[in-house]
Design a protein around this motif. Structure first.
Motif, PDB file in Angstrom:
ATOM      1  N   THR A 197      -8.064   4.462   4.013  1.00  0.00           N
ATOM      2  CA  THR A 197      -6.857   3.008   4.308  1.00  0.00           C
ATOM      3  C   THR A 197      -6.803   2.568   5.656  1.00  0.00           C
ATOM      4  O   THR A 197      -6.012   4.166   6.603  1.00  0.00           O
ATOM      5  CB  THR A 197      -5.448   2.476   4.080  1.00  0.00           C
ATOM      6  OG1 THR A 197      -4.997   3.288   4.055  1.00  0.00           O
ATOM      7  CG2 THR A 197      -6.112   2.512   2.451  1.00  0.00           C
ATOM      8  N   TRP A 216     -14.579  -0.564   0.273  1.00  0.00           N
ATOM      9  CA  TRP A 216     -13.651  -1.682  -0.252  1.00  0.00           C
ATOM     10  C   TRP A 216     -13.550  -2.043  -1.604  1.00  0.00           C
ATOM     11  O   TRP A 216     -14.187  -1.179  -2.082  1.00  0.00           O
ATOM     12  CB  TRP A 216     -13.945  -2.804   0.719  1.00  0.00           C
ATOM     13  CG  TRP A 216     -15.145  -3.888   0.708  1.00  0.00           C
ATOM     14  CD1 TRP A 216     -15.885  -3.912   1.099  1.00  0.00           C
ATOM     15  CD2 TRP A 216     -15.329  -4.858  -1.123  1.00  0.00           C
ATOM     16  NE1 TRP A 216     -17.021  -4.258   0.080  1.00  0.00           N
ATOM     17  CE2 TRP A 216     -16.441  -4.961  -1.066  1.00  0.00           C
ATOM     18  CE3 TRP A 216     -13.899  -4.219  -1.878  1.00  0.00           C
ATOM     19  CZ2 TRP A 216     -16.300  -5.492  -2.402  1.00  0.00           C
ATOM     20  CZ3 TRP A 216     -14.333  -5.401  -2.646  1.00  0.00           C
ATOM     21  CH2 TRP A 216     -15.796  -6.306  -3.061  1.00  0.00           C
ATOM     22  N   ILE A 243       0.481  -0.966   0.314  1.00  0.00           N
ATOM     23  CA  ILE A 243      -0.216   0.020  -0.060  1.00  0.00           C
ATOM     24  C   ILE A 243       0.943   1.240   0.013  1.00  0.00           C
ATOM     25  O   ILE A 243       1.867   1.401   0.916  1.00  0.00           O
ATOM     26  CB  ILE A 243      -0.627   0.094   0.971  1.00  0.00           C
ATOM     27  CG1 ILE A 243      -1.441  -1.003   1.304  1.00  0.00           C
ATOM     28  CG2 ILE A 243      -1.492   0.931   1.288  1.00  0.00           C
ATOM     29  CD1 ILE A 243      -2.534  -0.876   2.329  1.00  0.00           C
ATOM     30  N   GLU A 285     -12.430   0.859   4.190  1.00  0.00           N
ATOM     31  CA  GLU A 285     -11.973   2.120   4.741  1.00  0.00           C
ATOM     32  C   GLU A 285     -11.996   2.081   6.253  1.00  0.00           C
ATOM     33  O   GLU A 285     -11.505   3.217   6.852  1.00  0.00           O
ATOM     34  CB  GLU A 285     -12.757   2.848   4.110  1.00  0.00           C
ATOM     35  CG  GLU A 285     -14.271   2.961   5.357  1.00  0.00           C
ATOM     36  CD  GLU A 285     -15.849   3.780   4.777  1.00  0.00           C
ATOM     37  OE1 GLU A 285     -14.751   5.069   4.798  1.00  0.00           O
ATOM     38  OE2 GLU A 285     -16.994   3.380   3.953  1.00  0.00           O
ATOM     39  N   VAL A 300      -8.553  -4.090   0.213  1.00  0.00           N
ATOM     40  CA  VAL A 300      -8.094  -2.500   1.312  1.00  0.00           C
ATOM     41  C   VAL A 300      -9.412  -2.705   1.958  1.00  0.00           C
ATOM     42  O   VAL A 300     -10.793  -1.731   0.969  1.00  0.00           O
ATOM     43  CB  VAL A 300      -7.405  -1.428   0.765  1.00  0.00           C
ATOM     44  CG1 VAL A 300      -8.522  -0.592  -0.391  1.00  0.00           C
ATOM     45  CG2 VAL A 300      -7.158  -0.276   2.048  1.00  0.00           C
TER      46      VAL A 300
END
Length: 97
Positions: free
Chosen positions: A86, A64, A10, A56, A54
């Motif tokens: 994220t 997501w 990420i 929120e 991923v």
């Protein structure tokens, strides 16, 4: 830094910019991302054989985005309303959907 094979990365900037937070896919998900990337992720790359979602919010909740396995990526999380939002990451054996 490029994302190594077997990992999900990420990045804090769109288009995979900045120092990524790196997670080995076989280690599974993270219910609450570390402060270095929490609420800072802007793009994601998946170089593992599993899918990655991923989210929120912590504990895999809220909006997501799913990243397909083996080189899947999202260069800009703004299109998912998740830029700088994220909070958790789930590694899955099943497909996106």
């Amino acid at each position: 830094m490029d994302c190594p094979d077997g990992y999900v990365c990420i990045y804090p900037e769109i288009n995979f910019g900045g120092q990524p937070w790196v997670r080995r896919a076989v280690d599974g998900g993270v219910k609450d991302l570390p402060s270095s990337i929490r609420d800072r992720g802007s793009s994601i790359r998946n170089n593992s054989g599993r899918t990655a979602r991923v989210y929120e919010k912590r504990n895999y909740s809220g909006r997501w985005a799913c990243v397909t396995r083996s080189g899947g990526s999202i260069h800009d999380l703004r299109g998912y309303n998740l830029n700088d939002q994220t909070r958790s990451l789930k590694i899955n054996r099943n497909g996106c959907g």
